[in-house]
Design an enzyme around this catalytic site. Structure first.
Site, short mmCIF file in Angstrom:
data_model
loop_
_atom_site.label_atom_id
_atom_site.label_comp_id
_atom_site.label_asym_id
_atom_site.label_seq_id
_atom_site.Cartn_x
_atom_site.Cartn_y
_atom_site.Cartn_z
CB SER A 83 -0.87 0.02 1.25
OG SER A 83 -1.55 1.25 1.34
CE1 TYR A 135 -3.84 -2.19 5.42
CE2 TYR A 135 -3.17 0.06 4.98
CZ TYR A 135 -3.65 -1.15 4.53
OH TYR A 135 -3.93 -1.33 3.19
N1 LIG Z 1 -8.90 -0.59 -0.33
C1 LIG Z 1 -7.84 0.20 -0.32
O1 LIG Z 1 -7.97 1.45 -0.33
C2 LIG Z 1 -6.45 -0.36 -0.31
C3 LIG Z 1 -5.39 0.52 -0.50
C4 LIG Z 1 -4.10 0.02 -0.49
C5 LIG Z 1 -3.88 -1.33 -0.29
N2 LIG Z 1 -4.95 -2.16 -0.09
C6 LIG Z 1 -4.66 -3.57 0.12
O2 LIG Z 1 -5.35 -4.33 -0.85
C7 LIG Z 1 -5.57 -5.65 -0.36
C8 LIG Z 1 -7.02 -6.04 -0.61
O3 LIG Z 1 -7.86 -5.21 0.20
P1 LIG Z 1 -9.30 -4.74 -0.27
O4 LIG Z 1 -9.30 -3.26 -0.23
O5 LIG Z 1 -9.69 -5.43 -1.50
O6 LIG Z 1 -10.18 -5.18 0.99
P2 LIG Z 1 -11.22 -6.35 1.22
O7 LIG Z 1 -12.33 -6.27 0.25
O8 LIG Z 1 -11.52 -6.29 2.67
O9 LIG Z 1 -10.39 -7.68 0.88
C9 LIG Z 1 -9.49 -8.23 1.78
C10 LIG Z 1 -9.28 -9.66 1.36
O10 LIG Z 1 -8.32 -10.25 2.27
C11 LIG Z 1 -8.85 -11.47 2.75
N3 LIG Z 1 -8.34 -11.77 4.08
C12 LIG Z 1 -8.38 -11.00 5.18
N4 LIG Z 1 -7.86 -11.65 6.23
C13 LIG Z 1 -7.48 -12.87 5.75
C14 LIG Z 1 -6.89 -14.00 6.34
N5 LIG Z 1 -6.58 -14.03 7.64
N6 LIG Z 1 -6.62 -15.08 5.57
C15 LIG Z 1 -6.94 -15.06 4.25
N7 LIG Z 1 -7.51 -14.02 3.64
C16 LIG Z 1 -7.78 -12.94 4.39
C17 LIG Z 1 -10.36 -11.25 2.76
O11 LIG Z 1 -11.05 -12.48 2.73
P3 LIG Z 1 -11.72 -13.24 3.96
O12 LIG Z 1 -12.31 -12.22 4.86
O13 LIG Z 1 -12.71 -14.13 3.29
O14 LIG Z 1 -10.62 -14.02 4.59
C18 LIG Z 1 -10.54 -10.51 1.46
O15 LIG Z 1 -10.59 -11.41 0.38
C19 LIG Z 1 -5.18 -5.61 1.13
O16 LIG Z 1 -3.89 -6.14 1.29
C20 LIG Z 1 -5.15 -4.13 1.44
O17 LIG Z 1 -4.29 -3.81 2.51
C21 LIG Z 1 -6.24 -1.72 -0.10
#
Ligand SMILES: NC(=O)c1ccc[n+]([C@@H]2O[C@H](COP(=O)([O-])OP(=O)(O)OC[C@H]3O[C@@H](n4cnc5c(N)ncnc54)[C@H](OP(=O)(O)O)[C@@H]3O)[C@@H](O)[C@H]2O)c1
Length: 270
Positions: free
Chosen positions: A156, A169
């Protein structure tokens, strides 16, 4: 036309490529899985919520659905990750790309920080940072033997600089940013590709809790397109949207006095 060659081999055709997406049950991971399955890749879908993974697979076109694997796991558990890796390596007889999208966010803040917050810190570090290490431990022996394949980690922009409301985070993502560079340096000469992916704000379940204006917010579909474009170009550092990430990159080079001043001004306007 770029002046220098890309840091990783460009991916010109996804047809038949074996791609494991961990964190595929929602958000950026789910959209990337959908996009790659639509381009002919064989995808393995992992996360904790098995039902959400099955629903995602059910929405694929028939050929992609038949080729897809669903391997539910908790990335915080090394044995579960190793077990899933064994299953897919045996089934596919190799792997072309793993995309680690799993991550969690908890708005930990310093003024309210005490011993009661420590379990949340441990959980965030375990999922966001140890999770990718569990994946590396499970896959690197096979990938280095193969001498080809890629490791893509969604980190990120929160890892670029210290930030408020992100006491666990942001440090977990800063460590990932650093880890990807070490991996690239050591693994590229062995034939492997390493990608560090740094999204700005993306509208997903993770950011739905934010009560402030998120500048340059992208949809999860747009984020997935940016990721796939970056992989296809062979970029090492895949970051987007550029109008936001380039500004944050500049902040990295500022004297900290100036950075804290600008951050405070920005935080007042959010
Ligand atoms: N959204 C943003 O603005 C943003 C910005 C920068 C980086 N990111 C990064 O992008 C990635 C995806 O996030 P997102 O925004 O798409 O959020 P999201 O919709 O909440 O997706 C998170 C994913 O991670 C999985 N996950 C969480 N804990 C887990 C565990 N213990 N074991 C296996 N899977 C797990 C969740 O699935 P389950 O709950 O089914 O396990 C879900 O599929 C993350 O690494 C996040 O830090 C997001």
């Amino acid at each position: 036309m770029p002046l220098l060659p890309p840091l990783n081999p460009p991916i010109t055709d996804w047809t038949g490529l074996r791609v494991w997406i961990i964190g595929a049950s929602s958000g950026i991971g789910a959209e990337t899985a959908r996009l790659l399955a639509g381009r002919g890749a064989r995808v393995a879908l992992s996360a904790r919520r098995a039902e959400a993974l099955e629903t995602l697979r059910a929405g694929f076109a028939p050929a992609a659905r038949d080729a897809a694997l669903v391997l539910p796991l908790d990335i915080a558990h090394p044995d579960a990750v190793a077990g899933a890796a064994r299953t897919l390596l045996a089934h596919w007889e190799g792997l072309d790309l793993v995309l680690v999208a799993a991550g969690i966010y908890d708005a930990l803040r310093a003024p309210a920080f005490d011993a009661a917050a420590l379990p949340a810190v441990a959980t965030a570090l375990h999922v966001n940072l140890m999770g990718p290490y569990h994946v590396l431990a499970a896959l690197l022996p096979a990938l280095t033997r193969q001498g080809r394949g890629g490791i893509a980690i969604i980190s990120s922009v929160a890892g670029y600089n210290g930030l408020p409301r992100a006491l666990a985070y942001a440090p977990s993502k800063a460590a990932l940013n650093n880890l990807c560079e070490g991996l690239y340096f050591e693994l590229r000469p062995l034939g492997l590709a390493v990608y560090r992916i740094c999204p700005g704000f993306v509208a997903t379940a993770m950011t739905a809790v934010n009560d402030f204006h998120m500048p340059a917010l992208l949809s999860a579909q747009e984020a997935a397109q940016e990721i796939v474009r970056g992989l296809e170009r062979g970029d090492f550092h895949i970051h987007f949207p550029k109008r936001f990430t380039r500004f944050l990159e500049v902040l990295r080079w500022l004297p900290r006095r100036m950075y804290f001043f600008l951050l405070r001004q920005g935080a007042r306007q959010l």
